[in-house]
Design a protein around this motif. Structure first.
Motif, mmCIF file in Angstrom:
data_model
loop_
_atom_site.group_PDB
_atom_site.id
_atom_site.type_symbol
_atom_site.label_atom_id
_atom_site.label_comp_id
_atom_site.label_asym_id
_atom_site.label_seq_id
_atom_site.Cartn_x
_atom_site.Cartn_y
_atom_site.Cartn_z
ATOM 1 N N LYS A 5 12.683 -17.040 -5.615
ATOM 2 C CA LYS A 5 11.860 -16.145 -6.429
ATOM 3 C C LYS A 5 10.552 -15.804 -5.719
ATOM 4 C CE LYS A 5 13.680 -17.802 -10.831
ATOM 5 N NZ LYS A 5 13.388 -18.517 -12.085
ATOM 6 N N LEU A 6 9.953 -16.783 -5.101
ATOM 7 C CA LEU A 6 8.706 -16.554 -4.374
ATOM 8 C C LEU A 6 8.927 -15.609 -3.194
ATOM 9 C CD1 LEU A 6 5.713 -17.287 -4.136
ATOM 10 C CD2 LEU A 6 6.395 -19.214 -2.694
ATOM 11 N N LEU A 7 10.000 -15.820 -2.448
ATOM 12 C CA LEU A 7 10.319 -14.929 -1.329
ATOM 13 C C LEU A 7 10.591 -13.498 -1.805
ATOM 14 C CD1 LEU A 7 12.592 -17.199 0.891
ATOM 15 C CD2 LEU A 7 10.313 -16.338 1.458
ATOM 16 N N LEU A 8 11.272 -13.374 -2.936
ATOM 17 C CA LEU A 8 11.535 -12.048 -3.484
ATOM 18 C C LEU A 8 10.237 -11.363 -3.892
ATOM 19 C CD1 LEU A 8 13.477 -9.831 -4.386
ATOM 20 C CD2 LEU A 8 13.736 -11.053 -6.558
ATOM 21 N N MET A 9 9.359 -12.099 -4.543
ATOM 22 C CA MET A 9 8.079 -11.524 -4.964
ATOM 23 C C MET A 9 7.243 -11.078 -3.758
ATOM 24 S SD MET A 9 8.012 -11.500 -8.248
ATOM 25 C CE MET A 9 9.696 -11.024 -8.056
ATOM 26 N N ILE A 10 7.210 -11.908 -2.736
ATOM 27 C CA ILE A 10 6.457 -11.565 -1.514
ATOM 28 C C ILE A 10 7.062 -10.321 -0.867
ATOM 29 C CG2 ILE A 10 5.949 -12.331 0.836
ATOM 30 C CD1 ILE A 10 5.679 -15.197 -0.343
ATOM 31 N N SER A 11 8.375 -10.250 -0.810
ATOM 32 C CA SER A 11 9.039 -9.098 -0.189
ATOM 33 C C SER A 11 8.775 -7.812 -0.971
ATOM 34 C CB SER A 11 10.546 -9.341 -0.090
ATOM 35 O OG SER A 11 10.817 -10.456 0.715
ATOM 36 N N LEU A 12 8.853 -7.882 -2.293
ATOM 37 C CA LEU A 12 8.601 -6.699 -3.107
ATOM 38 C C LEU A 12 7.150 -6.228 -2.966
ATOM 39 C CD1 LEU A 12 10.609 -7.612 -6.348
ATOM 40 C CD2 LEU A 12 11.146 -5.795 -4.707
ATOM 41 N N ILE A 13 6.223 -7.157 -2.951
ATOM 42 C CA ILE A 13 4.812 -6.793 -2.795
ATOM 43 C C ILE A 13 4.562 -6.206 -1.402
ATOM 44 C CG2 ILE A 13 2.490 -7.782 -2.597
ATOM 45 C CD1 ILE A 13 3.390 -7.187 -5.459
ATOM 46 N N ARG A 14 5.224 -6.759 -0.390
ATOM 47 C CA ARG A 14 5.067 -6.213 0.974
ATOM 48 C C ARG A 14 5.572 -4.775 1.036
ATOM 49 N NH1 ARG A 14 3.456 -8.941 5.856
ATOM 50 N NH2 ARG A 14 4.708 -7.273 6.694
ATOM 51 N N VAL A 15 6.698 -4.511 0.401
ATOM 52 C CA VAL A 15 7.220 -3.144 0.372
ATOM 53 C C VAL A 15 6.208 -2.228 -0.312
ATOM 54 C CG1 VAL A 15 9.005 -1.632 -0.615
ATOM 55 C CG2 VAL A 15 9.658 -3.756 0.509
ATOM 56 N N PHE A 16 5.655 -2.683 -1.421
ATOM 57 C CA PHE A 16 4.670 -1.871 -2.140
ATOM 58 C C PHE A 16 3.471 -1.534 -1.255
ATOM 59 C CE2 PHE A 16 0.699 -1.873 -4.653
ATOM 60 C CZ PHE A 16 0.862 -0.647 -5.276
ATOM 61 N N PHE A 17 2.872 -2.535 -0.641
ATOM 62 C CA PHE A 17 1.688 -2.286 0.168
ATOM 63 C C PHE A 17 2.000 -1.486 1.431
ATOM 64 C CE2 PHE A 17 -0.272 -5.846 -2.255
ATOM 65 C CZ PHE A 17 -1.334 -5.114 -2.758
ATOM 66 N N GLN A 18 3.087 -1.805 2.102
ATOM 67 C CA GLN A 18 3.418 -1.065 3.316
ATOM 68 C C GLN A 18 3.719 0.406 3.010
ATOM 69 O OE1 GLN A 18 6.588 -3.005 5.416
ATOM 70 N NE2 GLN A 18 5.281 -4.656 6.144
ATOM 71 N N ASP A 19 4.490 0.639 1.968
ATOM 72 C CA ASP A 19 4.857 2.015 1.640
ATOM 73 C C ASP A 19 3.652 2.797 1.118
ATOM 74 O OD1 ASP A 19 6.640 4.109 1.594
ATOM 75 O OD2 ASP A 19 7.531 3.586 -0.323
ATOM 76 N N SER A 20 2.799 2.145 0.352
ATOM 77 C CA SER A 20 1.622 2.825 -0.189
ATOM 78 C C SER A 20 0.606 3.154 0.893
ATOM 79 C CB SER A 20 0.952 1.955 -1.260
ATOM 80 O OG SER A 20 1.831 1.752 -2.331
ATOM 81 N N LYS A 21 0.381 2.242 1.806
ATOM 82 C CA LYS A 21 -0.646 2.423 2.828
ATOM 83 C C LYS A 21 -0.140 3.223 4.026
ATOM 84 C CE LYS A 21 -3.768 -0.300 0.921
ATOM 85 N NZ LYS A 21 -4.700 0.295 0.026
ATOM 86 N N GLU A 22 1.027 2.864 4.548
ATOM 87 C CA GLU A 22 1.496 3.415 5.819
ATOM 88 C C GLU A 22 2.652 4.397 5.676
ATOM 89 O OE1 GLU A 22 2.553 -0.058 8.035
ATOM 90 O OE2 GLU A 22 0.690 -1.060 7.499
ATOM 91 N N ARG A 23 3.263 4.474 4.498
ATOM 92 C CA ARG A 23 4.454 5.282 4.262
ATOM 93 C C ARG A 23 5.610 4.862 5.160
ATOM 94 N NH1 ARG A 23 1.394 6.822 0.596
ATOM 95 N NH2 ARG A 23 1.411 8.900 -0.264
ATOM 96 N N THR A 130 3.850 13.294 0.389
ATOM 97 C CA THR A 130 4.954 12.367 0.176
ATOM 98 C C THR A 130 4.612 11.380 -0.941
ATOM 99 O OG1 THR A 130 4.103 10.856 1.845
ATOM 100 C CG2 THR A 130 5.673 12.535 2.572
ATOM 101 N N ILE A 131 5.662 10.829 -1.496
ATOM 102 C CA ILE A 131 5.527 9.838 -2.565
ATOM 103 C C ILE A 131 6.080 8.517 -2.040
ATOM 104 C CG2 ILE A 131 6.249 9.183 -4.891
ATOM 105 C CD1 ILE A 131 6.621 12.158 -5.474
ATOM 106 N N PRO A 132 5.307 7.431 -2.142
ATOM 107 C CA PRO A 132 5.836 6.125 -1.714
ATOM 108 C C PRO A 132 6.777 5.553 -2.779
ATOM 109 C CG PRO A 132 3.583 5.895 -2.474
ATOM 110 C CD PRO A 132 3.905 7.357 -2.513
ATOM 111 N N LEU A 133 7.948 6.183 -2.917
ATOM 112 C CA LEU A 133 8.878 5.844 -3.997
ATOM 113 C C LEU A 133 9.340 4.402 -3.940
ATOM 114 C CD1 LEU A 133 10.468 6.836 -6.430
ATOM 115 C CD2 LEU A 133 12.258 7.592 -4.865
#
Length: 159
Positions: A5-23, A130-133
């Protein structure tokens, strides 16, 4: 189980920040998310139900991608990857392993609506094209998992 669960949460948050900041999102996060979602779903359901749900979820996502392909080809006169990012498609496929079919469709469509609303709210003063979908959807899935694990939602694996 806690580590998954912790690894999943970290991965989801990383996707959010990477996609939002860097696309852009590191490609290896998508198989990690898919694997972790699949393992958590498999542990909470029957093997037959897991296979059936995942198959139907993949078909749903494939149909959605096909509709986007047709729309981009016919209406927009663009290639598919000019209309939707590869990371978005990979995220769709990864989260197809996450929940039972009815729950998946409800959460998936809700995450698309959430993404649209969040983007409209955030981009009022920005001139982004673009949208960081995948990022917005990963934030929604993050919150959905948190709500499930804390007991606010308790039927994501059952319906």
């Amino acid at each position: 189980m806690i580590l998954l669960k912790l690894l999943l949460m970290i991965s989801l948050i990383r996707v959010f920040f990477q996609d939002s900041k860097e696309r852009q999102v590191h490609w290896f996060l998508f198989p990690i998310i898919g694997l972790l979602c699949g393992v958590l779903f498999y542990q909470n359901t029957l093997p037959e139900l897991f296979l059936t749900s995942v198959t139907i979820n993949f078909i749903f996502v494939a149909l959605l991608i096909f509709v986007v392909y047709l729309y981009s080809k016919i209406k927009l006169k663009n290639a598919l990857l000019k209309s939707i990012g590869l990371g978005d498609i990979l995220f769709f496929l990864a989260v197809s392993l996450s929940f039972s079919t009815v729950s998946f469709i409800i959460i998936f469509i809700s995450s698309l609506i959430f993404s649209l609303g969040l983007h409209l709210f955030i981009s009022k003063n920005q001139k982004t094209v673009t949208i960081p979908l995948a990022g917005y959807m990963s934030l929604f899935f993050f919150v959905s998992y948190i709500f499930h694990w804390t007991g606010f939602i308790n039927v994501v694996y059952n319906i």
